[in-house]
Design an enzyme around this catalytic site. Structure first.
Site, PDB file in Angstrom:
ATOM      1  N   LYS A 126       0.861  -1.184   0.000  1.00  0.00           N
ATOM      2  CA  LYS A 126       0.000   0.000   0.000  1.00  0.00           C
ATOM      3  C   LYS A 126       0.894   1.230   0.000  1.00  0.00           C
ATOM      4  CE  LYS A 126      -4.446   0.810  -0.131  1.00  0.00           C
ATOM      5  NZ  LYS A 126      -5.413   0.052  -0.952  1.00  0.00           N
ATOM      6  N   ASP A 166      -6.693   4.389  -5.224  1.00  0.00           N
ATOM      7  CA  ASP A 166      -7.418   4.232  -3.962  1.00  0.00           C
ATOM      8  C   ASP A 166      -8.106   5.581  -3.735  1.00  0.00           C
ATOM      9  OD1 ASP A 166      -7.700   2.247  -1.565  1.00  0.00           O
ATOM     10  OD2 ASP A 166      -7.262   4.149  -0.587  1.00  0.00           O
TER      11      ASP A 166
END
Length: 445
Positions: A126, A166
């Site tokens: 991430k 995202d």
């Protein structure tokens, strides 16, 4: 909790006492995995859990860019490359003021299991920045993305790490990021997913997380001989996940009566006009409050948390972490909610999850229920490798198959460990065991 699992969790709490989001995710995962270590002492001997919760690599870097007024701005960039045990690192980039190490680690840890559940050969990662694209001009966003990529490009690539979008990173941002990567790396490889279809993206990628959420929730409903047909649904958020969860739920016969953004929520008892939401959010980038100007019979309320007071059969939290707490869970149960499936990452607090489970509510955890996005990203990687485009129908069919298989894996793992119907435990165990077996095969590395 198993003694080994408890000792690892205690060490995490001691080392990272201020990383509350990371510890919340780790607590939920490790608590579930306690059952695994009772049956697999070889995992403890090899220190699998200690290695699993520790990122393989963490990269923090300065991002310096110039705004439209000519002023120098400085943000922090992050990439947590958590696990490459089953494939190259894979996970989104988030641009939001709340981004910090704790949030990056919680998202990365969850991503390992999510990616494992897809059955695809992709590891977990991430990244992102505390940069806020909201209110910025296209040129400011472009300059920031180029500055961000000037550092990140050194650490990513088709066989190393393949980020995606995202929160705060949509088609515009991915385009700027990929354009800069191409120039710096002199490489046309699939180093980012979520790209536009003309330059290597996949059909269904925009819809994938929302569609996948509904496919997973529908499998849960089938266990109770139910479906979306005739159900009232409430969806928090109004980004890609929420919009396309609405679209697919409506296609399956549900009526979505409420949606939200960070300012407030709308309730339309006739059913949300999704075309208007798409126009407001995807084209005009306006607030959801504008909805009631077109439909004055709808209701707009400031603040987001009370969206869960709207009566529904199915609740789909698709906004942000910890948006659905214990008080909201009690209201949902009292109002007859039958199913909750997470479209956002960790949107439900631990005590709320327990309350749902104790009251027999079908609960789909994010790492399983919202895995459709990363699954389709992996399909994009496959198409890029083959220099091919698949049709919308082909990708959607494969996505549905993957989500049904994820549900099956969660269901079977929960039953194997005497926790039938607990899809949190099932998802954690099924995802973890695939990674753990790979780590065992590699030896100590």
């Amino acid at each position: 909790m198993n003694t080994y699992a408890q000792s690892v969790l205690d060490q995490l709490k001691k080392r990272f006492p201020t990383q509350k989001e990371f510890l919340q995710a780790a607590t939920e995962i490790i608590d579930s995995l306690s059952l695994v270590f009772d049956r697999h002492p070889e995992y403890e001997k090899a220190g699998i859990l200690e290695r699993f919760v520790e990122p393989e690599r963490q990269i923090n870097f300065r991002v310096t860019w110039i705004d439209d007024a000519g002023k120098v701005q400085v943000n922090t960039g992050y990439r947590v490359q958590y696990s490459s045990a089953i494939g190259p690192y894979k996970g989104g980039l988030r641009f939001h003021p709340s981004v910090n190490n704790s949030i990056m680690k919680f998202l990365g840890l969850e991503q390992i299991l999510k990616n494992s559940l897809t059955g695809m050969p992709i590891g977990g990662a991430k990244g992102g920045s505390d940069f806020d694209p909201k209110g910025k001009s296209d040129n400011e966003v472009m300059r920031f993305c180029q500055a961000f990529m000037q550092e990140l490009y050194r650490h990513i690539g088709p066989d190393t790490d393949v980020p995606a979008g995202d929160i705060g990173v949509g088609a515009r941002e991915i385009g700027y990021l990929y354009g800069c990567y191409k120039k710096l790396a002199n490489n046309n490889g699939c180093a980012l997913t979520g790209r536009g279809v003309p330059y290597g993206g996949s059909l269904v990628r925009t819809e994938a997380t929302g569609y996948g959420l509904i496919y997973f929730a529908n499998e849960m409903l089938k266990t109770k001989n139910q479906s979306f047909e005739g159900k009232r649904a409430v969806i928090s958020g109004s980004g890609n996940v929420a919009i396309y969860a609405n679209e697919k739920a409506t296609q399956l016969g549900a009526k979505v009566v409420a949606m939200s953004d960070s300012d407030g929520y709308i309730v339309d008892e006739r059913g949300i006009d999704l075309d208007l939401i798409k126009k407001l959010k995807e084209v005009e980038r306006k607030r959801i409050s504008e909805y009631v100007k077109i439909y004055p019979n709808a209701v707009y309320k400031k603040g987001c948390k009370d969206i869960w007071t709207v009566k529904c059969d199915i609740a789909l939290p698709c906004a942000t972490q910890n948006e659905l707490n214990l008080d909201s869970a009690k209201i949902l149960v009292q109002n007859g909610c039958k199913c909750v499936a997470e479209g956002a990452n960790m949107p439900t607090t631990l005590d709320a999850i327990k309350y749902f489970q104790d009251n027999g509510i079908l609960f789909g955890p994010a790492k399983a229920a919202n895995a459709g996005g990363v699954a389709t990203s992996a399909l994009e990687m496959a198409q890029s490798s083959q220099r091919m485009y698949w049709s919308f129908e082909e990708v959607d069919k494969e996505l549905e198959h993957i989500m049904k298989n994820i549900f099956k894996m969660c269901d079977e793992a929960a039953k194997e460990y005497d926790c039938a119907g607990n899809y949190v435990i099932g998802a954690n165990i099924a995802g973890f065991k695939r990674v753990a077996e790979s780590m065992l095969a590699y030896g100590i590395y």
